[in-house]
Motif scaffolding. Structure first.
Motif, PDB file in Angstrom:
ATOM      1  N   THR A   1       0.832  -1.203   0.000  1.00 25.36           N
ATOM      2  CA  THR A   1       0.000   0.000   0.000  1.00 25.36           C
ATOM      3  C   THR A   1       0.865   1.251   0.000  1.00 25.36           C
TER       4      THR A   1
ATOM      5  N   ARG B   1      -0.523   4.089   1.355  1.00 27.40           N
ATOM      6  CA  ARG B   1      -1.225   4.984   2.278  1.00 27.40           C
ATOM      7  C   ARG B   1      -1.468   4.286   3.606  1.00 27.40           C
TER       8      ARG B   1
ATOM      9  N   VAL C   1      -5.507  10.331   6.418  1.00 32.83           N
ATOM     10  CA  VAL C   1      -4.818   9.415   5.516  1.00 32.83           C
ATOM     11  C   VAL C   1      -3.419   9.948   5.237  1.00 32.83           C
TER      12      VAL C   1
ATOM     13  N   ALA D   1       0.043   9.742   3.243  1.00 25.08           N
ATOM     14  CA  ALA D   1       0.565   9.263   1.965  1.00 25.08           C
ATOM     15  C   ALA D   1       2.010   8.816   2.154  1.00 25.08           C
TER      16      ALA D   1
END
Length: 468
Positions: free
Chosen positions: A81, A83, A113, A115
């Motif tokens: 992923t 994130r 969230v 990054a």
């Protein structure tokens, strides 16, 4: 007043608000029996990672009702992923880092969230640092405001009651009941104010105008069970027990909580060894609709203290949650009867232990009350809006009593002890409990348990009489 009378009074007070919720039937389909279907609160929590530890450094100013925090979160990616999604409500992220690298943050809809500067591989351990702050407050839910709240006393006291989705009101987290972690809390408050949190007090550092309190709990603990209380308290510590309450309630609270050690000995005999390093209760200077079973630190309101042990059923209920709900947790909220039915049955066992009404008397009275009411609730999958319907509590306890009658005391209590031992520090679901009960008894029990857990009619305790 007998414990049976106290039980009925406390149930009415405890679930008055929940009883007003719409009661919608839930189908007892195959997916429900297997613990399947979508999570009850899919907007809370993330599938992308599992948490190993939270290190929360908080500063709280009661005069401005402001919280400033730094959350260091050690976690493992479940999948590749780019994130990291955390739950955080009402509070603003000022800066965030992944493995020491600054990252951009998008906040919306109760999510923060992060990054990642480069993709995280499945199985990769990472550290997220989140600096945040603002004026915390409870989040709005179908059950009312839940989470961080002020007590309204003269000292600017606060409490946390997060079940089921209130943890994001005060720290960024993976807010789902099956994500358990270790916790460290360092909370700085004005000098003269106290801090209570899960686990044991490791350090208290004072300056001219503030005090920093550090607690550690190895857990593992779900986010909804994490708690911090601030204010001014009288402290009572006896061995592994630590209780705290406002000075003006000290005499009544000491009396009402005095049988906790005796309860713990009895419960350890029935359920197995106590699973944590400490236990205690804090009485806050506010009226609460219900006590809260925060892990190692139950919270009661001043309305639960009368100097006559009028709420002792609730004291027993919250202590029993340390085994069932906190240590052996639920894989999803649809299985909440495994928490509340077990804790309610512990109330009946405590009454029996005291020589008051025995569990059979209480169970048959409860079963009669249930049969006199409309039954359209499957307690093994009640639906998210019915989590705190009192039928889950009472019918869940009756389910356990039906099992006890079917298999006898030796097998029944062996089932409880081995159930907790098998899932200590983890989570489970209804299907696993049915399988566990059948394996312990070495006989078919699914028809009996399915009738109580999935059916609408209330079964009778007497064999062969069917349902009413």
């Amino acid at each position: 007043m007998t414990l049976r009378d106290r039980f009925r009074c406390s149930r009415r007070a405890l679930f008055g608000a929940a009883a007003a919720l719409p009661l919608t039937a839930t189908a007892a389909d195959t997916a429900a029996r297997q613990g399947g279907g979508p999570r009850y609160f899919p907007r809370n929590g993330s599938d992308g990672h599992r948490t190993l530890a939270y290190d929360l450094t908080l500063g709280y100013d009661p005069g401005r009702a402001r919280l400033d925090g730094h959350a260091r979160i050690r976690a493992v990616a479940n999948e590749r992923t780019g994130r990291v999604a955390l739950d955080l409500a009402r509070l603003k992220v000022r800066a965030a880092y992944l493995d020491g690298q600054p990252v951009t943050v998008h906040q919306s809809g109760g999510k923060a969230v992060l990054a990642a500067p480069r993709s995280l591989a499945a199985g990769q351990t990472f550290v997220a640092d989140v600096h945040y702050g603002g004026k915390p407050g409870p989040v709005r839910t179908p059950f009312g405001p839940i989470g961080w709240d002020r007590t309204g006393d003269d000292h600017g006291g606060t409490l946390v009651a997060s079940q089921p989705v209130g943890a994001p009101s005060w720290f960024p987290c993976n807010d789902r009941p099956d994500d358990k972690a270790a916790y460290t809390f360092t909370v700085t408050v004005p000098r003269g104010h106290d801090v209570l949190a899960n686990g044991t007090l490791q350090e208290r550092r004072e300056t001219a105008d503030s005090t920093a309190w550090t607690y550690h709990h190895p857990g593992p603990m779900a986010s909804y069970l994490a708690a911090v209380c601030t204010g001014r308290f009288t402290h009572d510590t006896r061995g592994t027990f630590r209780n705290a309450y406002p000075a003006h309630l000290a005499e009544q609270a000491r009396h009402d909580l005095a049988r906790q050690p005796r309860m713990l000995r009895a419960f350890s005999g029935w359920f197995g060894p106590y699973p944590f390093e400490t236990y205690g209760a804090v009485v806050v200077d506010a009226e609460l609709a219900a006590p809260v079973e925060n892990q190692t630190l139950s919270v009661f309101g001043r309305n639960h203290v009368d100097g006559r042990r009028g709420s002792e059923t609730l004291v027993a209920h919250e202590l029993a949650h340390q085994w069932f709900g906190n240590s052996a947790g639920v894989a999803d909220w649809r299985h909440i009867w495994l928490n509340e039915g077990f804790a309610t049955y512990a109330e009946w066992l405590w009454s029996e232990h005291l020589g008051e009404d025995d569990a059979d008397t209480l169970a048959r009275a409860a079963r009669h009350d249930l049969a006199c009411r409309g039954q359209n609730l499957c307690i093994a999958d009640p639906g998210p809006r019915q989590l705190f319907d009192d039928r889950i509590y009472v019918r869940g306890a009756c389910t356990l009593h039906a099992l006890r009658l079917a298999v006898g005391d030796d097998c029944f209590f062996r089932t409880l002890r081995t159930w907790h031992a098998a899932h200590r520090g983890s989570t489970a679901d209804t299907e696993r409990f049915v399988t566990h009960a059948e394996g312990t008894a070495d006989r078919p029990l699914r028809p009996l348990l399915d009738a109580w857990l999935y059916g609408a009619p209330v079964p009778d305790f007497s064999p062969g009489e069917g349902a009413t």
